[in-house]
Write a protein that holds these residues in place. Sequence first.
Motif, PDB file in Angstrom:
ATOM      1  N   HIS A 123       0.838  -1.191   0.000  1.00 38.69           N
ATOM      2  CA  HIS A 123       0.000   0.000   0.000  1.00 38.69           C
ATOM      3  C   HIS A 123       0.876   1.246   0.000  1.00 38.69           C
ATOM      4  CE1 HIS A 123      -3.329  -2.685   0.748  1.00 38.69           C
ATOM      5  NE2 HIS A 123      -2.634  -3.215   1.743  1.00 38.69           N
ATOM      6  N   HIS A 126      -1.262   3.876   3.137  1.00 40.05           N
ATOM      7  CA  HIS A 126      -1.706   3.310   4.399  1.00 40.05           C
ATOM      8  C   HIS A 126      -0.782   2.202   4.910  1.00 40.05           C
ATOM      9  CE1 HIS A 126      -5.504   5.120   2.888  1.00 40.05           C
ATOM     10  NE2 HIS A 126      -5.620   5.457   4.155  1.00 40.05           N
ATOM     11  N   ASP A 128      -0.993  -1.406   7.044  1.00 43.89           N
ATOM     12  CA  ASP A 128      -1.906  -2.482   7.423  1.00 43.89           C
ATOM     13  C   ASP A 128      -1.584  -2.970   8.832  1.00 43.89           C
ATOM     14  OD1 ASP A 128      -3.860  -2.972   5.580  1.00 43.89           O
ATOM     15  OD2 ASP A 128      -2.788  -4.540   4.510  1.00 43.89           O
ATOM     16  N   GLN A 130      -2.761  -5.705  11.416  1.00 43.72           N
ATOM     17  CA  GLN A 130      -3.572  -6.924  11.387  1.00 43.72           C
ATOM     18  C   GLN A 130      -3.335  -7.748  12.648  1.00 43.72           C
ATOM     19  OE1 GLN A 130      -4.328  -9.023   7.867  1.00 43.72           O
ATOM     20  NE2 GLN A 130      -3.590  -7.436   6.475  1.00 43.72           N
ATOM     21  N   ASP A 156      -5.042   2.398  -3.654  1.00 43.17           N
ATOM     22  CA  ASP A 156      -3.906   2.376  -2.727  1.00 43.17           C
ATOM     23  C   ASP A 156      -3.261   0.994  -2.667  1.00 43.17           C
ATOM     24  OD1 ASP A 156      -2.182   3.546  -0.801  1.00 43.17           O
ATOM     25  OD2 ASP A 156      -3.351   2.651   0.821  1.00 43.17           O
ATOM     26  N   LYS A 205      -6.438   0.190   8.825  1.00 41.48           N
ATOM     27  CA  LYS A 205      -5.527   0.897   7.926  1.00 41.48           C
ATOM     28  C   LYS A 205      -5.218   2.268   8.522  1.00 41.48           C
ATOM     29  CE  LYS A 205      -6.674  -1.567   3.695  1.00 41.48           C
ATOM     30  NZ  LYS A 205      -5.378  -2.254   3.660  1.00 41.48           N
ATOM     31  N   ASP A 207      -2.992   5.822   8.483  1.00 43.08           N
ATOM     32  CA  ASP A 207      -2.346   6.711   7.511  1.00 43.08           C
ATOM     33  C   ASP A 207      -0.828   6.601   7.615  1.00 43.08           C
ATOM     34  OD1 ASP A 207      -4.804   7.645   6.657  1.00 43.08           O
ATOM     35  OD2 ASP A 207      -4.752   9.446   7.908  1.00 43.08           O
ATOM     36  N   TYR A 208      -0.169   6.489   6.462  1.00 41.98           N
ATOM     37  CA  TYR A 208       1.291   6.519   6.427  1.00 41.98           C
ATOM     38  C   TYR A 208       1.744   7.971   6.301  1.00 41.98           C
ATOM     39  CZ  TYR A 208       6.115   5.438   5.250  1.00 41.98           C
ATOM     40  OH  TYR A 208       7.484   5.369   5.266  1.00 41.98           O
TER      41      TYR A 208
END
Length: 210
Positions: A123, A126, A128, A130, A156, A205, A207-208
């Motif tokens: 991505h 975003h 991830d 998990q 994305d 998700k 935000d990066y």
Amino acid sequence: MRQRIISLMLMVFAAMTLTAQDAVYTRQYQDKAMQKKARKWLKKQQWRQGFTTAWPHESVNVTEFYEQYEKNPTQWTALFRWLSSTDLLAIPAGRHPIEGTTLVVSVEDSQNGPLEKRTSESHYHHIDFQYVVKGVERFGIIDHVTSTPKDKWRDDVIHYHYDAARARFYDSATDQFFIFFPNDWHIAKINNDSDDQDIRVIVIKVDYVE
């Protein structure tokens, strides 16, 4: 966006200049002092916000986790507070917003599948997060050196051609969570070695931040 794409392309090019036996699975940090600071930050556990059930899996890039948390504390704090205050087995499957943020939690009751039917991805905007709270999910992280994009970026996400023999595979446990940053090219929901492929996974998700 253009700057981020160029950065990713440069990383791939640099990885391809390595010898054949080398592999790259995550972002590389050369700053030893920062790596030490990140490990110390992780051990202090202030990031937990009361969430004591699980610890980062060994595959998590601790330095990037620290860097992104410091750049985006509002979302990360809200994420861990939500995890600590929610019954993750009882909450209905579906999408659940985290109040006061733009974060949305996906609670997925799903099944693993054969590796050849699972897609690899990364991505751009975003991260991830998990956390498998029921069952065992196998994840794969693919090598940058021997992988190539199989299509163009769509929204994305982008997918890859990869060498399965060069991938690293990890099985989830309920006391560990996974974090896949943009440079962690991953595969999710792969069959494990048991007869039970049913899972419940929490996906958020984040935000990066550059």
